[in-house]
Design a protein around this motif. Structure first.
Motif, PDB file in Angstrom:
ATOM      1  N   ALA A  39       8.518 -43.797  10.608  1.00 35.44           N
ATOM      2  CA  ALA A  39       7.509 -43.454  11.616  1.00 35.44           C
ATOM      3  C   ALA A  39       6.760 -42.186  11.228  1.00 35.44           C
ATOM      4  CB  ALA A  39       8.174 -43.292  12.979  1.00 35.44           C
ATOM      5  N   LEU A  60       2.735 -41.476  10.269  1.00 35.08           N
ATOM      6  CA  LEU A  60       1.952 -40.397  10.866  1.00 35.08           C
ATOM      7  C   LEU A  60       1.320 -39.534   9.780  1.00 35.08           C
ATOM      8  CD1 LEU A  60       0.986 -38.764  13.318  1.00 35.08           C
ATOM      9  CD2 LEU A  60       3.124 -37.464  13.187  1.00 35.08           C
ATOM     10  N   TYR A  98       3.161 -38.767  23.701  1.00 35.40           N
ATOM     11  CA  TYR A  98       2.670 -38.445  22.366  1.00 35.40           C
ATOM     12  C   TYR A  98       1.926 -39.614  21.717  1.00 35.40           C
ATOM     13  CZ  TYR A  98       5.574 -34.311  22.836  1.00 35.40           C
ATOM     14  OH  TYR A  98       6.117 -33.138  23.279  1.00 35.40           O
ATOM     15  N   LYS A  99       2.590 -40.768  21.618  1.00 34.77           N
ATOM     16  CA  LYS A  99       1.963 -41.868  20.891  1.00 34.77           C
ATOM     17  C   LYS A  99       0.738 -42.395  21.613  1.00 34.77           C
ATOM     18  CE  LYS A  99       2.714 -46.227  18.541  1.00 34.77           C
ATOM     19  NZ  LYS A  99       3.663 -47.190  17.976  1.00 34.77           N
ATOM     20  N   GLN A 100       0.820 -42.536  22.936  1.00 36.23           N
ATOM     21  CA  GLN A 100      -0.316 -43.077  23.679  1.00 36.23           C
ATOM     22  C   GLN A 100      -1.536 -42.162  23.562  1.00 36.23           C
ATOM     23  OE1 GLN A 100       2.809 -42.616  24.667  1.00 36.23           O
ATOM     24  NE2 GLN A 100       3.443 -44.033  26.306  1.00 36.23           N
ATOM     25  N   THR A 140      -2.104 -39.899  21.181  1.00 40.07           N
ATOM     26  CA  THR A 140      -2.554 -39.892  19.789  1.00 40.07           C
ATOM     27  C   THR A 140      -3.410 -41.111  19.486  1.00 40.07           C
ATOM     28  OG1 THR A 140      -0.581 -38.666  19.108  1.00 40.07           O
ATOM     29  CG2 THR A 140      -1.805 -39.819  17.386  1.00 40.07           C
ATOM     30  N   PHE A 153       3.166 -34.550  17.658  1.00 35.53           N
ATOM     31  CA  PHE A 153       3.757 -35.871  17.493  1.00 35.53           C
ATOM     32  C   PHE A 153       4.766 -35.845  16.334  1.00 35.53           C
ATOM     33  CE2 PHE A 153       2.773 -40.681  16.989  1.00 35.53           C
ATOM     34  CZ  PHE A 153       3.907 -40.982  17.722  1.00 35.53           C
ATOM     35  N   THR A 156      -1.856 -46.405  13.553  1.00 35.82           N
ATOM     36  CA  THR A 156      -1.340 -45.606  14.669  1.00 35.82           C
ATOM     37  C   THR A 156      -0.829 -46.495  15.792  1.00 35.82           C
ATOM     38  OG1 THR A 156      -2.863 -43.793  14.159  1.00 35.82           O
ATOM     39  CG2 THR A 156      -1.902 -43.820  16.363  1.00 35.82           C
ATOM     40  N   ASP A 200       3.515 -51.046  14.892  1.00 32.97           N
ATOM     41  CA  ASP A 200       4.879 -50.719  14.501  1.00 32.97           C
ATOM     42  C   ASP A 200       5.048 -50.937  13.013  1.00 32.97           C
ATOM     43  OD1 ASP A 200       6.085 -52.220  17.512  1.00 32.97           O
ATOM     44  OD2 ASP A 200       5.674 -50.107  17.080  1.00 32.97           O
TER      45      ASP A 200
END
Length: 472
Positions: free
Chosen positions: A274, A278, A339-341, A343, A390, A449, A452
């Motif tokens: 992951a 990033l 964080y992911k949402q 980003t 992140f 981004t 998965d």
């Protein structure tokens, strides 16, 4: 252990004066739980934490200002030093190139020697570089001005990894993202000033002696500011607060440095799928920003001849909008932890902003360019602190200095590649083609981004099979 499971603070570490480095891998959950049950350590937030982070922001500002001071008046320095545009582009790209081989030894020094030593070296190198430039304001001294820029680029390596470390060593758990954003804010403000000031201080005059005088004034002002900030760092900058700001930072001071392995930390990060994704997406986004910033003068002058000052103002608009975006994102992350949402949303809007900028640049209306450039900057530059935060979320309990170093290294690599490629595309075709080149990579970054690892692997296998079938 996820950050969301840690109520004490963001994951923190940091070298301290007694060389007791906190290795998060050495502190088990059981030990932390036992510590809390027996006697929670004293914690305290000092007002000086704001002085430390703002002082860092100021000398970061002075350094980042110099990154773009040549590129934004590319055509003027080309004529003054008698070199081509690609050579002047390297005055910006040297910042990127220097970072790549030096980040790992500098990150190691940050872990071993701590914040104060790194701050002193950064401010000293930056000050030295500015005075070398003062001596280079003659048409036959381009190698000297390049040496000064190279020295400042080395200082940048000591600067970029510090915001997350300052935030974790000095600030409370609910302030870490905000403090990190303030640290990045200084760097962005420096770039903004670098866009605005050089076109004003160095007008495009025909007489080379007059031009040399203007350039010399600009270099003297920069050197004076850098010297003042170096003295302030020597007097004011402190390694750490006397009493730690969080329980986790208190635990950091009781862990032996032998428990921490910098090499092992890098290996663990490189095995974190992951985080590697990033690193790639962060590099694509920030690399695009570097390319746009470096080539902005060429883009604007091609469509709006004689508008060097407005080119600087457009660059200023990009960065100011980005600073607002950075602060908003930092505050939002401290409160929401999404964080992911967040980003993904910001990355997608960066792509939209880049498309708008690409298709409106040649409309003949500068006010439209200001609006679209501001939109691009709000999301693209606002993405910077998101990437750092992140990364901390994905890599806990590793050192923030190491993870941010890898992120910045990726950004520098992609920045060099994108700047060179976009410049060549612009020379061979036009600015629209060059900007669409960047849009394509922002689209790739957005897809990565939001996907998965398993989906990306599946797509990679399918793509390979399609290529194999088409070209057996």
């Amino acid at each position: 252990m996820s950050l969301k499971m840690c109520d004490e603070s963001k994951p923190v570490d940091g070298e301290v004066n007694d060389n007791k480095y906190f290795s998060k891998t050495a502190a088990t959950d059981a030990e932390v739980t036992f510590e809390h049950r027996s006697a929670p350590p004293e914690t305290r937030l000092y007002k000086k934490r704001w002085v430390i982070v703002f002082l860092f922001s100021l000398y970061s500002l002075c350094n980042s200002y110099q990154w773009i001071q040549y590129g934004i008046i590319n055509n003027i320095f080309m004529r003054f030093y008698g070199v081509d545009s690609f050579t002047i582009d390297w005055m910006s790209m040297i910042y990127m190139l220097t970072y790549i081989p030096l980040i790992f030894p500098v990150a190691w020094l940050l872990d071993k020697k701590g914040l104060r030593v790194i701050a002193l070296v950064a401010a000293a190198l930056n000050c030295t570089g500015t005075w070398i430039k003062v001596a280079s304001a003659r048409p036959d001294l381009f190698p000297v001005t390049f040496l000064g820029q190279f020295t400042c680029s080395v200082a940048q390596v000591f600067i970029l990894g510090m915001p997350s470390r300052i935030a974790s060593v000095w600030f409370g758990s609910e302030e870490v993202s905000t403090a990190c954003s303030i640290g990045v804010f200084g760097n962005q403000l420096g770039i903004a000033i670098g866009f605005l000031v050089p076109p004003i201080l160095v007008p495009n005059v025909d007489d080379l002696d007059e031009l040399a005088a203007h350039i010399r004034v600009m270099f003297y002002i920069t050197a004076g500011v850098a010297t003042f900030l170096f003295v302030l760092v020597v007097i004011v900058f402190q390694e750490r607060p006397d009493i730690p700001p969080t329980h986790a930072q208190a635990a950091a001071r009781r862990i032996s440095p032998e428990n921490y392995s910098y090499t092992a930390s890098i290996h663990r990060l490189l095995r974190n799928k992951a985080f590697i994704l990033l690193v790639i997406t962060y590099g694509l986004n920030v690399g695009c920003f570097y390319a746009v910033s470096t080539l902005l003068n060429r883009m604007i002058i091609e469509h709006y001849p004689g508008e060097e000052v407005n080119a600087g103002r457009i660059g200023l608009t990009i960065v100011i909008a980005g600073m607002v975006g950075s602060l908003i994102c930092g505050i939002w992350l401290d409160r929401s932890k999404t964080y992911k949402q967040t980003t993904l949303a910001v990355y997608l809007m960066s792509l939209v902003g880049m498309v708008l900028y690409a298709f409106t640049l040649d409309l003949g209306h500068l006010w439209v360019v200001f609006i679209t450039a501001g939109t691009l900057g709000f999301f693209m530059t606002g993405y910077l602190p998101l990437g750092f935060e992140f990364a901390v979320e994905l890599t806990f309990p590793e050192s923030e200095g190491t993870s941010s170093g890898l992120l910045n290294c990726s950004a520098q690599v992609f920045g060099i590649i994108f700047t060179i490629c976009q410049g060549k595309i612009m020379d061979s075709f036009n600015t629209l083609a060059g900007n669409l080149f960047l849009c394509a990579f922002l689209l790739i970054g957005t897809i990565i981004t939001g996907a998965d690892c398993s989906i990306l692997i599946y797509l990679g296998i399918c793509s390979s099979l399609i290529v194999y079938r088409a070209y057996p």
